[in-house]
Design a protein around this motif. Sequence first.
Motif, short mmCIF file in Angstrom:
data_model
loop_
_atom_site.label_atom_id
_atom_site.label_comp_id
_atom_site.label_asym_id
_atom_site.label_seq_id
_atom_site.Cartn_x
_atom_site.Cartn_y
_atom_site.Cartn_z
N PHE A 42 -23.67 -28.49 6.45
CA PHE A 42 -22.17 -27.65 4.77
C PHE A 42 -24.14 -26.70 4.36
CE2 PHE A 42 -20.08 -31.24 6.15
CZ PHE A 42 -19.05 -30.55 6.57
N SER A 43 -24.65 -26.90 4.24
CA SER A 43 -25.72 -26.18 3.26
C SER A 43 -25.88 -25.05 3.36
CB SER A 43 -26.80 -27.27 2.81
OG SER A 43 -28.05 -27.05 3.70
N TYR A 44 -26.03 -24.80 4.54
CA TYR A 44 -26.72 -23.53 4.45
C TYR A 44 -25.94 -22.42 4.84
CZ TYR A 44 -31.57 -25.31 4.90
OH TYR A 44 -32.33 -26.33 4.24
N PHE A 45 -24.78 -22.39 5.14
CA PHE A 45 -23.78 -21.32 4.77
C PHE A 45 -23.83 -20.73 3.31
CE2 PHE A 45 -21.12 -24.23 7.32
CZ PHE A 45 -21.11 -23.38 8.47
N ASP A 46 -24.04 -21.27 2.00
CA ASP A 46 -24.58 -20.24 1.11
C ASP A 46 -25.19 -19.91 1.50
OD1 ASP A 46 -21.60 -21.18 -0.13
OD2 ASP A 46 -23.00 -22.76 -1.34
N GLN A 47 -26.37 -19.77 1.66
CA GLN A 47 -27.58 -19.14 1.66
C GLN A 47 -27.74 -17.75 3.03
OE1 GLN A 47 -30.83 -19.86 0.92
NE2 GLN A 47 -31.17 -17.42 1.60
N LEU A 48 -26.81 -18.90 4.38
CA LEU A 48 -26.42 -16.95 5.29
C LEU A 48 -25.58 -16.34 4.45
CD1 LEU A 48 -25.78 -16.32 8.00
CD2 LEU A 48 -24.70 -17.79 8.29
N GLN A 49 -24.94 -16.51 3.70
CA GLN A 49 -23.38 -15.49 3.45
C GLN A 49 -24.49 -14.60 2.29
OE1 GLN A 49 -20.10 -17.51 2.08
NE2 GLN A 49 -18.91 -15.88 2.95
N ALA A 50 -25.71 -15.38 1.43
CA ALA A 50 -26.38 -14.44 0.72
C ALA A 50 -27.24 -13.54 1.02
CB ALA A 50 -27.07 -15.33 -0.50
N ASP A 51 -28.02 -14.44 3.11
CA ASP A 51 -29.02 -13.54 2.81
C ASP A 51 -28.30 -12.27 4.44
OD1 ASP A 51 -31.43 -15.24 2.79
OD2 ASP A 51 -30.73 -16.15 4.70
N VAL A 52 -27.06 -12.89 4.42
CA VAL A 52 -26.34 -11.46 5.07
C VAL A 52 -26.14 -9.95 4.25
CG1 VAL A 52 -23.70 -10.50 5.52
CG2 VAL A 52 -24.71 -12.78 6.84
N GLN A 53 -25.53 -10.32 2.94
CA GLN A 53 -25.39 -9.06 1.77
C GLN A 53 -26.89 -8.78 1.49
OE1 GLN A 53 -23.52 -12.10 -1.35
NE2 GLN A 53 -21.56 -11.75 0.10
N THR A 54 -27.87 -9.57 1.83
CA THR A 54 -28.99 -8.16 1.75
C THR A 54 -29.60 -7.88 2.66
OG1 THR A 54 -30.46 -10.52 1.91
CG2 THR A 54 -29.73 -10.80 -0.49
N SER A 55 -28.53 -7.92 3.77
CA SER A 55 -29.53 -7.42 5.05
C SER A 55 -30.37 -7.32 5.14
CB SER A 55 -29.68 -5.90 3.96
OG SER A 55 -28.46 -5.14 3.55
N ARG A 56 -30.56 -9.11 5.56
CA ARG A 56 -32.18 -9.85 6.35
C ARG A 56 -31.57 -9.70 7.54
NH1 ARG A 56 -33.45 -15.44 4.61
NH2 ARG A 56 -35.85 -14.57 6.06
#
Length: 152
Positions: free
Chosen positions: A95-109
Amino acid sequence: MTQEILIIRKTREWLLASLENFTIEQLNTIPPGYNNNIMWNLGHMAATQLGVCYLRGGVDLPAGTNEFFETYRSGTKPERLYTTEDLEQIKTYFFSYFDQLQADVQTSRFDNYTPWTTRYDIAVKNINDAVGFLPFHDGLHIGVIFGLRKLV
């Protein structure tokens, strides 16, 4: 992407709840004719999320996840008995990397995501496709886990 991640989260919560009464020994059991166990399948589901989204996206794995990824990535199998600490780590990575994933998607990584085709002939062209592939992949392993549950 929020709805896709919600579906994955809820499915994984349901799966873990279905395994609450299993002992660590049962989760580690490799029945005759199989090459893995319930613990490996759980870890593999979390590792695949990292590989399909980050590595396939040309982005480094989140800090501290390399060893976990190498333990459970595609092509591996259980090399030791897993512990309750391993199970807790899997639950965290579930579960923990979903928040990171969403943040990374929003920063165009993931803007330079390299398209690829899965072994199931599913074209994954971008990060949204990658996240969309995860429930299919999880479903395959949930099926295996439910088969293993009957044998342990």
